[in-house]
Design a protein around this motif. Structure first.
Motif, PDB file in Angstrom:
ATOM      1  N   PHE A 165       0.827  -1.209   0.000  1.00 25.64           N
ATOM      2  CA  PHE A 165       0.000   0.000   0.000  1.00 25.64           C
ATOM      3  C   PHE A 165       0.863   1.261   0.000  1.00 25.64           C
ATOM      4  O   PHE A 165       0.526   2.265  -0.653  1.00 25.64           O
ATOM      5  CB  PHE A 165      -0.934   0.004   1.203  1.00 25.64           C
ATOM      6  CG  PHE A 165      -2.080  -0.965   1.090  1.00 25.64           C
ATOM      7  CD1 PHE A 165      -2.816  -1.053  -0.088  1.00 25.64           C
ATOM      8  CD2 PHE A 165      -2.428  -1.777   2.153  1.00 25.64           C
ATOM      9  CE1 PHE A 165      -3.877  -1.934  -0.195  1.00 25.64           C
ATOM     10  CE2 PHE A 165      -3.478  -2.670   2.062  1.00 25.64           C
ATOM     11  CZ  PHE A 165      -4.208  -2.757   0.875  1.00 25.64           C
ATOM     12  N   GLN A 211       2.058   2.032  -3.379  1.00 25.22           N
ATOM     13  CA  GLN A 211       1.005   2.589  -4.220  1.00 25.22           C
ATOM     14  C   GLN A 211       0.496   3.941  -3.692  1.00 25.22           C
ATOM     15  O   GLN A 211      -0.508   4.465  -4.181  1.00 25.22           O
ATOM     16  CB  GLN A 211      -0.171   1.608  -4.296  1.00 25.22           C
ATOM     17  CG  GLN A 211       0.189   0.272  -4.928  1.00 25.22           C
ATOM     18  CD  GLN A 211      -0.947  -0.739  -4.862  1.00 25.22           C
ATOM     19  OE1 GLN A 211      -2.065  -0.418  -4.439  1.00 25.22           O
ATOM     20  NE2 GLN A 211      -0.674  -1.965  -5.262  1.00 25.22           N
ATOM     21  N   ASP A 212       1.175   4.486  -2.697  1.00 20.09           N
ATOM     22  CA  ASP A 212       0.811   5.765  -2.087  1.00 20.09           C
ATOM     23  C   ASP A 212      -0.580   5.733  -1.450  1.00 20.09           C
ATOM     24  O   ASP A 212      -1.283   6.761  -1.373  1.00 20.09           O
ATOM     25  CB  ASP A 212       0.871   6.912  -3.115  1.00 20.09           C
ATOM     26  CG  ASP A 212       2.303   7.235  -3.513  1.00 20.09           C
ATOM     27  OD1 ASP A 212       3.194   7.068  -2.652  1.00 20.09           O
ATOM     28  OD2 ASP A 212       2.522   7.616  -4.669  1.00 20.09           O
ATOM     29  N   LYS A 213      -0.997   4.574  -0.984  1.00 21.98           N
ATOM     30  CA  LYS A 213      -2.264   4.439  -0.264  1.00 21.98           C
ATOM     31  C   LYS A 213      -1.932   4.402   1.231  1.00 21.98           C
ATOM     32  O   LYS A 213      -1.833   3.347   1.848  1.00 21.98           O
ATOM     33  CB  LYS A 213      -2.996   3.174  -0.698  1.00 21.98           C
ATOM     34  CG  LYS A 213      -3.377   3.177  -2.164  1.00 21.98           C
ATOM     35  CD  LYS A 213      -4.093   1.880  -2.557  1.00 21.98           C
ATOM     36  CE  LYS A 213      -4.504   1.920  -4.025  1.00 21.98           C
ATOM     37  NZ  LYS A 213      -5.187   0.661  -4.438  1.00 21.98           N
ATOM     38  N   PRO A 260      -4.780   2.882   4.156  1.00 25.52           N
ATOM     39  CA  PRO A 260      -4.797   1.426   4.319  1.00 25.52           C
ATOM     40  C   PRO A 260      -3.435   0.868   4.718  1.00 25.52           C
ATOM     41  O   PRO A 260      -3.356  -0.143   5.425  1.00 25.52           O
ATOM     42  CB  PRO A 260      -5.236   0.904   2.943  1.00 25.52           C
ATOM     43  CG  PRO A 260      -5.019   2.022   1.996  1.00 25.52           C
ATOM     44  CD  PRO A 260      -5.162   3.277   2.792  1.00 25.52           C
TER      45      PRO A 260
END
Length: 208
Positions: free
Chosen positions: A89, A92-94, A97
């Protein structure tokens, strides 16, 4: 007294000689064998052979059948998977989460190093650390984190090939039944085998 009379009157156990001495002894209520060995001792031995030895033998047999305490080994697969997902995560720069998954992974990693399921002869108990200290009162439902197998209504090990959660329901905490969920941070095979042995088969009876 009934046993003593039966032993004293049995023709197979006490045989008196037909000699003059034996007949005289018989008139006095004694036979040579009882004069020689002592009727009281003979009856006492008979009583012990059928009274005291059987309970002792049963007690020794029960002790021999006493089940050993089993503590499944810790398993770090779930924390490692969660931390790996958190890293994905982040890549993916999330971040939200990633933070949630990462914190859960760290928490389970810590718990895997310190929490132990102890299966003794009569109950499952949650203990803490290598010294197996008491875990205190259950923060959700109250009471001690110790549940007798005899109170288990059912239990399940979900996704046994890669166990994630163990569930069981018991009537010790409350009569209508109390449900418990725990992440499987222990060796899944050891956990399943000891649950099967101590609490009986689950409704799904998995894994085969």
């Amino acid at each position: 007294m009934a046993m003593a009379r039966a032993l004293l009157s049995s023709p197979h156990l006490l045989l008196c000689s037909q000699s003059r001495e034996a007949l005289a002894s018989k008139r006095n209520g004694l036979c040579p064998s009882s004069r020689l060995f002592g009727t009281r001792n003979f009856v006492s031995r008979g009583t012990h052979s059928h009274g005291s030895f059987s309970p002792i033998a049963s007690m020794l047999e029960r002790k021999a059948e006493k089940r050993k305490t089993v503590i499944p080994d810790p398993d770090f697969r779930i924390p490692i998977v969660l931390l790996g997902l958190a890293g994905g995560f982040v890549y993916q720069d999330k971040l939200l989460p990633a933070a949630t998954t990462g914190l859960l992974g760290l928490l389970l990693l810590l718990q895997a190093t310190r929490v132990r399921f102890v299966f003794d002869e009569e109950a499952l108990e949650v203990r803490i650390g290598e010294q197996l200290q008491e875990s205190g009162e259950n923060v959700f439902v109250g009471g001690k984190n110790r549940w007798k197998y005899s109170t288990f209504v059912n239990w399940e090990l979900w996704w046994p090939n890669f166990p994630i959660l163990v569930y069981f329901k018991e009537t010790q905490t409350k009569p209508e039944g109390q449900i418990h969920f725990f992440p499987v941070i222990f060796n899944g095979k050891q956990l399943y085998n000891v649950m099967l042995e101590r609490a009986g088969p689950s409704k799904t009876s998995l894994p085969k």
